[in-house]
Design an enzyme around this catalytic site. Structure first.
Site, PDB file in Angstrom:
ATOM      1  N   SER A  49      -9.698   0.755   8.102  1.00 45.46           N
ATOM      2  CA  SER A  49      -8.876   0.692   6.612  1.00 45.46           C
ATOM      3  C   SER A  49      -8.741  -0.787   5.454  1.00 45.46           C
ATOM      4  CB  SER A  49      -8.233   1.495   6.441  1.00 45.46           C
ATOM      5  OG  SER A  49      -8.432   2.331   6.581  1.00 45.46           O
TER       6      SER A  49
ATOM      7  N   SER B 276      -9.214   2.389   3.511  1.00 44.58           N
ATOM      8  CA  SER B 276      -7.971   2.630   2.175  1.00 44.58           C
ATOM      9  C   SER B 276      -7.158   2.489   1.841  1.00 44.58           C
ATOM     10  CB  SER B 276      -7.378   4.369   3.775  1.00 44.58           C
ATOM     11  OG  SER B 276      -6.125   3.590   4.544  1.00 44.58           O
TER      12      SER B 276
ATOM     13  N   LYS C  39       0.778  -1.335   0.237  1.00 46.02           N
ATOM     14  CA  LYS C  39       0.018   0.258   0.106  1.00 46.02           C
ATOM     15  C   LYS C  39       0.767   0.994  -0.025  1.00 46.02           C
ATOM     16  CE  LYS C  39      -3.524   2.037   2.898  1.00 46.02           C
ATOM     17  NZ  LYS C  39      -4.715   1.834   3.739  1.00 46.02           N
TER      18      LYS C  39
END
Length: 491
Positions: free
Chosen positions: A191, A167, A91
């Site tokens: 997230s 996220s 990520k």
């Protein structure tokens, strides 16, 4: 955001048969094929790159392309670890490879090249995984949708007009689109679990201190944030946790070491669990009837497996937790943004950060050290109360999110959006996940439901601190009883 693009020759599109393995196998399955020399790490890497390039234009999950870095890794030879040769995506948020881009979903960090490598990356690479890129995130991971001025809109492979969640939406979209069987994700308020729910994946948020976050800093957002993965299979999540867990040098705390491997828990009888069922949002916001029914269906499934399910609401003061977490997050975001802006010699404005970030920064600037200490104390008090509740229950079962996946734009804050209106929509959507970041408990979204319109619905199970092993035993039992592996987005 291309760091490097596909090459001809060695990087030519992979044979169809090899690329199909990305659909047929989970990460452990791919590693087994590599070990048996039925496929090479280079072939899997090129298959993943080929698929990423083919599907990213539709769903927009690639923030950085580290293809040359990955190819060099394969040429050197991947370590003979438990996940050797498995292609992997990080990520694009506070996770670093020295010399490579990490931009945190923000124009403020555009062009930022890391000066050191994260401990988590070292552990991932020692396990044999091959990192070939980074996935999209909203700016600093602040929202439940992956939409940013830097990278644009990440779309859900189940329905491109809907969000992939946030996220870790880029990670979830990449896995749901069949690019990789698992990908790195982080969770500071839901997230990992929110995108897992939106994209029909398994998403485990580990206990606080289980997985390293350093070395630049060993906790995020005052201890709310955790790192792990979104996966298609439960066993992959367990194997990745085995490869990455453990206290890191300089950490102020660490979760207790497990007595056995996490992978050894998969397939083991979880015993007869006492489960607290709640379908009411702690804040009192409405919950979509399909999310409620999916959760009740999961409860019935648990009862059929011999578990005891009772309706019981955990003692969560949602208003107190929301205010405290806002102080912790806003102060952290403000400090980071001011430090970066000062280093660049620039002034923070909408040319550098998004409206929602400016609101967080403004609020963070208005807080004091006393405010931060009080917020931290409030979060600890909630954790103690919740631990008392869980003296009577092994697991809490609830919806993962309060609505079905929202349409693109529904919770992205624009210059013309009222912040309070945005907050109400966002808090209804992400009503259940955040408190367990504060308490530090392990919590997982399990892809057990589907809506009438064909959108995934995750249900959330939360255990006592450091009891990931119990969650993995239960998740594997549910996976066997109600398999989801064959249920895939039509890409």
């Amino acid at each position: 955001m291309a760091d490097d693009m596909p090459q001809s020759g060695a990087g030519a599109p992979s044979p169809v048969g090899i690329e199909r393995l990305l659909d047929e196998q989970d990460a452990l399955g791919l590693a087994a094929l590599v070990k048996a020399r039925e496929v090479s790490p280079a072939e899997l890497l090129e298959a993943a790159i080929s698929r990423a390039e083919a599907r990213d234009p539709q769903f927009n999950f690639m923030a950085q392309r580290h293809y040359n870095y990955a190819r060099a890794t394969v040429v050197r030879g991947v370590p003979d670890g438990p996940l050797a040769g498995v292609p992997w995506l990080l990520k694009d948020l506070n996770t670093y490879i020295e010399g490579e881009l990490t931009e945190n979903g923000s124009r403020l960090w555009r062009g930022n090249r890391a000066t050191r490598t994260s401990e988590l990356v070292h552990r991932i690479e020692r396990a044999g995984m091959v990192i070939f890129g980074k996935t999209t995130t909203p700016e600093f991971g602040l929202t439940g949708t992956t939409e940013s001025a830097l990278c644009g809109v990440t779309r859900n492979p189940w329905s491109p007009v809907h969000i992939a969640g946030g996220s870790s939406g880029g990670a979830a979209a990449a896995v749901a689109a069949g690019v990789v069987p698992a990908a790195h994700a982080t969770d500071g308020g839901g997230s990992i679990r929110i995108p897992a729910s939106c994209c029909g994946l398994f998403g485990l948020k580990p206990s606080r201190g289980r997985v390293p976050m350093g070395p630049a800093r060993t906790e995020g957002w005052g201890g709310l944030s955790a790192h792990h993965a979104v996966t298609r299979s439960v066993r992959d999540s367990a194997a990745i946790l085995d490869a990455t867990h453990g206290i890191e040098p300089g950490s102020r705390y660490g979760a207790p070491a497990p007595a056995e491997t996490f992978l050894s828990q998969v397939g083991r009888d979880p015993g007869r669990l006492r489960i607290a069922l709640t379908t009411t949002a702690p804040s009192g916001t409405p919950v979509d009837p399909e999310c409620v029914e999916a959760t009740r269906a999961a409860a019935r499934l648990c009862e059929s497996l011999g578990h005891i399910v009772e309706e019981a609401a955990p003692p969560i003061d949602a208003a107190a937790y929301g205010q405290a977490s806002f102080v912790l997050i806003a102060a952290s975001v403000a400090a980071d943004c001011e430090q970066r802006a000062a280093a660049l010699g620039k002034t923070l404005g909408t040319d550098l950060v998004e409206p929602i970030t400016l609101r967080f920064v403004d609020y963070g600037r208005s807080t004091t050290g006393v405010d931060f200490a009080r917020a931290n104390a409030t979060v600890q008090e909630i954790a103690v109360r919740l631990a008392g509740f869980m003296a009577d229950y092994d697991v809490i079962l609830s919806p993962t999110i309060g609505t079905l996946p929202l349409e693109i734009g529904a919770i992205s804050l624009t210059p013309t959006t009222d912040f309070e209106t945005w907050g109400r929509v966002a808090s209804t959507f992400a009503a259940f996940t955040g408190v367990y970041n504060g308490t530090g408990q392990p919590s997982m979204s399990v892809p057990l439901g589907m809506s009438a319109s064909g959108l995934p619905i995750g249900v959330m199970f939360t255990a006592r601190y450091a009891e990931e092993a119990l969650l993995l035993r239960l998740a594997a039992q549910l996976e066997l009883a109600a398999p989801w592996a064959a249920r895939r987005a039509t890409v």
